[in-house]
Design a protein around this motif. Structure first.
Motif, PDB file in Angstrom:
ATOM      1  N   ILE A  23      -1.713   5.707   0.267  1.00 33.57           N
ATOM      2  CA  ILE A  23      -0.547   5.029  -0.201  1.00 33.57           C
ATOM      3  C   ILE A  23       0.224   4.364   1.202  1.00 33.57           C
ATOM      4  O   ILE A  23       0.423   2.981   1.392  1.00 33.57           O
ATOM      5  CB  ILE A  23       0.180   6.338  -0.485  1.00 33.57           C
ATOM      6  N   ALA A  24       0.123   5.586   2.442  1.00 35.05           N
ATOM      7  CA  ALA A  24       0.703   5.320   3.826  1.00 35.05           C
ATOM      8  C   ALA A  24      -0.361   3.610   4.461  1.00 35.05           C
ATOM      9  O   ALA A  24       0.099   2.384   4.832  1.00 35.05           O
ATOM     10  CB  ALA A  24       0.230   6.374   4.897  1.00 35.05           C
ATOM     11  N   GLY A  25      -1.391   3.253   4.203  1.00 34.68           N
ATOM     12  CA  GLY A  25      -2.038   2.431   4.519  1.00 34.68           C
ATOM     13  C   GLY A  25      -1.971   1.247   3.744  1.00 34.68           C
ATOM     14  O   GLY A  25      -2.036   0.006   4.396  1.00 34.68           O
ATOM     15  N   GLN A  26      -1.060   1.285   2.247  1.00 34.11           N
ATOM     16  CA  GLN A  26      -0.920   0.423   1.905  1.00 34.11           C
ATOM     17  C   GLN A  26       0.103  -0.942   2.729  1.00 34.11           C
ATOM     18  O   GLN A  26       0.155  -1.974   2.397  1.00 34.11           O
ATOM     19  CB  GLN A  26      -0.950   0.615   0.536  1.00 34.11           C
ATOM     20  N   PHE A  27       1.041   0.388   3.075  1.00 41.27           N
ATOM     21  CA  PHE A  27       2.310  -0.497   3.846  1.00 41.27           C
ATOM     22  C   PHE A  27       1.471  -0.961   5.254  1.00 41.27           C
ATOM     23  O   PHE A  27       2.078  -2.571   5.422  1.00 41.27           O
ATOM     24  CB  PHE A  27       2.909   0.091   4.580  1.00 41.27           C
ATOM     25  N   ARG A  28       0.125  -0.712   5.752  1.00 44.43           N
ATOM     26  CA  ARG A  28      -0.210  -1.284   6.601  1.00 44.43           C
ATOM     27  C   ARG A  28      -0.803  -3.341   5.849  1.00 44.43           C
ATOM     28  O   ARG A  28      -0.744  -4.337   6.719  1.00 44.43           O
ATOM     29  CB  ARG A  28      -1.487  -1.164   7.393  1.00 44.43           C
ATOM     30  N   LEU A  29      -1.385  -3.010   5.405  1.00 43.54           N
ATOM     31  CA  LEU A  29      -2.524  -3.994   4.051  1.00 43.54           C
ATOM     32  C   LEU A  29      -1.041  -5.022   3.769  1.00 43.54           C
ATOM     33  O   LEU A  29      -1.686  -5.974   3.206  1.00 43.54           O
ATOM     34  CB  LEU A  29      -3.391  -3.562   3.439  1.00 43.54           C
ATOM     35  N   HIS A  30       0.008  -4.839   2.909  1.00 43.06           N
ATOM     36  CA  HIS A  30       0.746  -5.230   2.021  1.00 43.06           C
ATOM     37  C   HIS A  30       2.265  -4.996   2.892  1.00 43.06           C
ATOM     38  O   HIS A  30       2.805  -4.670   2.764  1.00 43.06           O
ATOM     39  CB  HIS A  30       0.833  -5.100   0.692  1.00 43.06           C
ATOM     40  N   PRO A  31       2.258  -5.688   4.058  1.00 41.68           N
ATOM     41  CA  PRO A  31       4.045  -6.727   4.945  1.00 41.68           C
ATOM     42  C   PRO A  31       5.086  -6.618   3.698  1.00 41.68           C
ATOM     43  O   PRO A  31       5.977  -6.143   4.640  1.00 41.68           O
ATOM     44  CB  PRO A  31       3.832  -7.150   5.796  1.00 41.68           C
ATOM     45  N   SER A  32       4.203  -7.000   2.555  1.00 40.67           N
ATOM     46  CA  SER A  32       6.276  -7.115   1.868  1.00 40.67           C
ATOM     47  C   SER A  32       6.506  -6.395   0.907  1.00 40.67           C
ATOM     48  O   SER A  32       8.033  -6.148   0.256  1.00 40.67           O
ATOM     49  CB  SER A  32       6.241  -8.668   1.295  1.00 40.67           C
ATOM     50  N   VAL A  33       5.696  -5.278   1.182  1.00 42.39           N
ATOM     51  CA  VAL A  33       5.979  -3.854  -0.042  1.00 42.39           C
ATOM     52  C   VAL A  33       6.993  -3.217   0.839  1.00 42.39           C
ATOM     53  O   VAL A  33       7.380  -3.013   1.787  1.00 42.39           O
ATOM     54  CB  VAL A  33       4.704  -3.134  -0.205  1.00 42.39           C
ATOM     55  N   LYS A  34       8.061  -3.088  -0.243  1.00 39.18           N
ATOM     56  CA  LYS A  34       9.401  -2.392  -0.256  1.00 39.18           C
ATOM     57  C   LYS A  34       9.091  -0.282  -0.582  1.00 39.18           C
ATOM     58  O   LYS A  34       8.637  -1.238  -1.906  1.00 39.18           O
ATOM     59  CB  LYS A  34      10.831  -2.819  -0.203  1.00 39.18           C
ATOM     60  N   TYR A  41      10.565  11.766   3.550  1.00 41.50           N
ATOM     61  CA  TYR A  41       9.590  11.160   4.023  1.00 41.50           C
ATOM     62  C   TYR A  41      10.648  10.647   4.878  1.00 41.50           C
ATOM     63  O   TYR A  41      10.401   9.119   5.629  1.00 41.50           O
ATOM     64  CB  TYR A  41       9.502  10.160   2.499  1.00 41.50           C
ATOM     65  N   ALA A  42      11.492  11.121   5.210  1.00 41.25           N
ATOM     66  CA  ALA A  42      11.855  10.300   7.036  1.00 41.25           C
ATOM     67  C   ALA A  42      11.055   9.582   8.149  1.00 41.25           C
ATOM     68  O   ALA A  42      10.725   8.942   8.556  1.00 41.25           O
ATOM     69  CB  ALA A  42      13.271  11.530   7.240  1.00 41.25           C
ATOM     70  N   GLY A  43      10.267  10.719   7.614  1.00 38.89           N
ATOM     71  CA  GLY A  43       8.812  10.413   8.980  1.00 38.89           C
ATOM     72  C   GLY A  43       7.902   8.833   8.800  1.00 38.89           C
ATOM     73  O   GLY A  43       7.829   8.320   9.377  1.00 38.89           O
ATOM     74  N   LEU A  44       7.805   9.662   7.459  1.00 39.95           N
ATOM     75  CA  LEU A  44       7.598   7.605   6.830  1.00 39.95           C
ATOM     76  C   LEU A  44       8.243   6.845   7.107  1.00 39.95           C
ATOM     77  O   LEU A  44       7.742   5.729   7.748  1.00 39.95           O
ATOM     78  CB  LEU A  44       6.752   8.462   5.260  1.00 39.95           C
ATOM     79  N   ALA A  45       9.066   7.002   6.857  1.00 41.86           N
ATOM     80  CA  ALA A  45      10.411   5.637   7.269  1.00 41.86           C
ATOM     81  C   ALA A  45      10.641   5.144   8.639  1.00 41.86           C
ATOM     82  O   ALA A  45      11.063   4.257   8.807  1.00 41.86           O
ATOM     83  CB  ALA A  45      12.156   6.144   6.763  1.00 41.86           C
ATOM     84  N   ARG A  46      10.533   6.234   9.153  1.00 42.43           N
ATOM     85  CA  ARG A  46      10.255   6.323  11.213  1.00 42.43           C
ATOM     86  C   ARG A  46       9.100   6.022  11.559  1.00 42.43           C
ATOM     87  O   ARG A  46       9.379   3.891  12.347  1.00 42.43           O
ATOM     88  CB  ARG A  46       9.775   7.459  11.719  1.00 42.43           C
ATOM     89  N   GLU A  47       8.142   5.589  10.735  1.00 47.52           N
ATOM     90  CA  GLU A  47       6.556   4.749  11.004  1.00 47.52           C
ATOM     91  C   GLU A  47       6.676   3.410  10.556  1.00 47.52           C
ATOM     92  O   GLU A  47       6.133   2.672  11.273  1.00 47.52           O
ATOM     93  CB  GLU A  47       5.339   5.761  10.097  1.00 47.52           C
ATOM     94  N   PHE A  48       7.179   3.480   9.336  1.00 51.18           N
ATOM     95  CA  PHE A  48       7.385   2.222   8.533  1.00 51.18           C
ATOM     96  C   PHE A  48       8.609   1.144   8.135  1.00 51.18           C
ATOM     97  O   PHE A  48       8.754   1.645   6.776  1.00 51.18           O
ATOM     98  CB  PHE A  48       6.500   1.870   7.637  1.00 51.18           C
ATOM     99  N   PRO A  49       9.327   0.924   9.600  1.00 53.43           N
ATOM    100  CA  PRO A  49      10.795   0.770   9.543  1.00 53.43           C
ATOM    101  C   PRO A  49      11.201  -0.145   8.156  1.00 53.43           C
ATOM    102  O   PRO A  49      12.401  -0.320   7.508  1.00 53.43           O
ATOM    103  CB  PRO A  49      11.468   0.876  10.604  1.00 53.43           C
ATOM    104  N   GLY A  50      10.737  -1.134   8.273  1.00 55.07           N
ATOM    105  CA  GLY A  50      10.346  -2.421   7.659  1.00 55.07           C
ATOM    106  C   GLY A  50       9.770  -2.320   5.741  1.00 55.07           C
ATOM    107  O   GLY A  50      10.295  -2.303   4.878  1.00 55.07           O
ATOM    108  N   HIS A  51       9.447  -1.138   5.992  1.00 53.75           N
ATOM    109  CA  HIS A  51       8.358  -0.762   4.930  1.00 53.75           C
ATOM    110  C   HIS A  51       9.491   0.512   3.926  1.00 53.75           C
ATOM    111  O   HIS A  51       9.634   0.015   2.904  1.00 53.75           O
ATOM    112  CB  HIS A  51       7.827  -0.332   4.565  1.00 53.75           C
ATOM    113  N   VAL A  52       9.928   1.425   4.435  1.00 51.35           N
ATOM    114  CA  VAL A  52      10.457   2.394   3.598  1.00 51.35           C
ATOM    115  C   VAL A  52      12.210   2.759   4.227  1.00 51.35           C
ATOM    116  O   VAL A  52      12.295   2.993   4.957  1.00 51.35           O
ATOM    117  CB  VAL A  52       9.551   3.943   3.804  1.00 51.35           C
TER     118      VAL A  52
END
Length: 64
Positions: A23-34, A41-52
């Motif tokens: 699922i984390a990889g999907q944020f890279r493949l689909h930049p418009s996903v929010k 999931y704070a770590g995931l939010a730090r890694e993908f600030p525009g997504h999570v």
């Protein structure tokens, strides 16, 4: 809604499951996903600030 239908035996942290199931990889493949997630999931939010987004941390109480 992001959903992984895989059932695994034993215990696994939610954030580990997100990465294991790709699922984390999907944020890279689909930049418009929010996504909105809980504070776990704070770590995931730090890694993908525009997504999570996660709720802000509660301020620590002061002991008197």
């Amino acid at each position: 809604m992001l959903l992984s239908g895989v059932v695994r035996p034993g215990r696994m942290h939610d954030q580990t499951a997100v990465r294991t199931e790709g699922i984390a990889g999907q944020f890279r493949l689909h930049p418009s996903v929010k996504s909105q997630a809980d504070a776990g999931y704070a770590g995931l939010a730090r890694e993908f600030p525009g997504h999570v987004t996660v709720p802000p941390k509660k301020p620590q109480g002061r002991r008197v």
